[in-house]
Design a protein around this motif. Structure first.
Motif, mmCIF file in Angstrom:
data_model
loop_
_atom_site.group_PDB
_atom_site.id
_atom_site.type_symbol
_atom_site.label_atom_id
_atom_site.label_comp_id
_atom_site.label_asym_id
_atom_site.label_seq_id
_atom_site.Cartn_x
_atom_site.Cartn_y
_atom_site.Cartn_z
ATOM 1 N N TRP A 12 0.826 -1.205 0.000
ATOM 2 C CA TRP A 12 0.000 0.000 0.000
ATOM 3 C C TRP A 12 0.861 1.255 0.000
ATOM 4 N N PHE A 16 0.983 3.894 -3.167
ATOM 5 C CA PHE A 16 0.562 5.264 -2.906
ATOM 6 C C PHE A 16 1.670 6.256 -3.267
ATOM 7 N N THR A 17 2.904 5.908 -2.955
ATOM 8 C CA THR A 17 4.037 6.780 -3.277
ATOM 9 C C THR A 17 4.192 6.935 -4.783
ATOM 10 N N ASN A 20 1.439 9.218 -6.221
ATOM 11 C CA ASN A 20 1.677 10.622 -5.902
ATOM 12 C C ASN A 20 2.794 11.230 -6.740
ATOM 13 N N SER A 37 1.112 15.122 1.117
ATOM 14 C CA SER A 37 0.450 13.847 0.853
ATOM 15 C C SER A 37 1.278 12.661 1.334
ATOM 16 N N MET A 41 0.441 10.137 4.512
ATOM 17 C CA MET A 41 0.250 8.705 4.386
ATOM 18 C C MET A 41 1.112 7.936 5.378
ATOM 19 N N ASN A 198 -3.103 15.864 -5.616
ATOM 20 C CA ASN A 198 -2.525 15.052 -4.555
ATOM 21 C C ASN A 198 -3.432 15.025 -3.320
ATOM 22 N N VAL A 201 -6.066 12.344 -3.820
ATOM 23 C CA VAL A 201 -5.437 11.032 -3.684
ATOM 24 C C VAL A 201 -5.082 10.761 -2.228
ATOM 25 N N MET A 202 -4.571 11.777 -1.542
ATOM 26 C CA MET A 202 -4.202 11.616 -0.141
ATOM 27 C C MET A 202 -5.400 11.208 0.702
ATOM 28 N N SER A 204 -8.177 9.860 -0.311
ATOM 29 C CA SER A 204 -8.642 8.540 -0.735
ATOM 30 C C SER A 204 -7.810 7.450 -0.071
ATOM 31 N N ALA A 205 -6.508 7.695 -0.005
ATOM 32 C CA ALA A 205 -5.619 6.742 0.664
ATOM 33 C C ALA A 205 -5.919 6.695 2.156
ATOM 34 N N ASN A 209 -6.904 3.485 4.509
ATOM 35 C CA ASN A 209 -6.114 3.242 5.713
ATOM 36 C C ASN A 209 -6.977 3.273 6.980
#
Length: 232
Positions: A12, A16-17, A20, A37, A41, A198, A201-202, A204-205, A209
């Motif tokens: 994960w 994710f990295t 981004n 971001s 995470m 970002n 996306v952040m 969403s991650a 999590n």
């Protein structure tokens, strides 16, 4: 550093990295957004694992996110992160360091508590009343998307308090916060434009999590309870 991480956590974090960094170059996102971001995470994954080190990355994320939110006139988010989350990181470092525990689940640092039914009722009442009142304040000072902003801020404050006090139920609130925050940033970027995808996306991650964090903390609380019984 990653020796006590599960395969899911490692995959994960890597995915994710990559996403981004791709967004940073493909859509010319801001460097500050990328830093916020990625640090965010790392912070939330470490919280899900019950690791005190989450607060070091939280200091970076809250400071940068407050600045970005202010630039989009999301004053609720800016005030929440700059005036509450940022100092809360230092409080969390102190409070969690006083409640370390050792369990059979490798890598967990903090003792977990559970919320009662009465506690849930009080929490819901405060959330509803607080969201209504704070929305009015944001409207007065000229904020954007005040209802979404207000609900996200009030739930975030309550979730952060539960986090500082080590309650597993914090994750139920974080799930709601993440859904609201995704909606807030999507609406804001559509209306105002900008190059901070970002942020979507952040959040969403963070949502994924938070679901994992709820599962992990419930499991951890059960293990700790069993080990307390065996030690008596």
């Amino acid at each position: 550093m990653l020796k006590d991480w599960t395969l899911f956590e490692k995959i994960w974090l890597v995915l994710f990295t990559i996403v981004n960094i791709y967004l940073f170059f493909a859509f010319e996102d801001s460097l500050l957004g990328l830093i916020s971001s990625l640090s965010g995470m790392l912070c939330v994954v470490l919280v899900a694992k019950g690791k005190i080190s989450n607060y070091y990355f939280g200091i970076i994320q809250t400071g940068t996110y407050a600045y970005i939110s202010f630039g989009y006139s999301l004053y609720g988010e800016a005030m929440l992160n700059g005036l509450f989350y940022f100092p809360a990181q230092f409080v969390g470092l102190y409070m969690w360091s006083r409640h370390r525990t050792q369990t059979s689940i490798q890598g967990e640092d903090v003792a977990v508590k559970r919320l009662t039914k009465k506690g849930w009722m009080i929490l819901i009442l405060i959330a509803v009343v607080g969201s209504i009142l704070y929305a009015e304040l944001l409207h007065v000072i000229g904020g954007q998307e005040v209802r979404l902003d207000s609900a996200a801020v009030v739930l975030s404050v309550l979730a952060q308090i539960l986090m500082l006090k080590r309650y597993a139920e914090q994750w139920a609130l974080w799930i709601a916060v993440n859904v609201l925050s995704i909606s807030l940033w999507v609406v804001t970027l559509i209306k105002q434009g900008g190059n901070d995808m970002n942020m979507v996306v952040m959040w969403s991650a963070f949502l994924v999590n938070s679901i994992y964090g709820y599962y992990n903390w419930i499991k951890l609380s059960k293990v700790q309870k069993q080990e307390e019984v065996h030690s008596q």
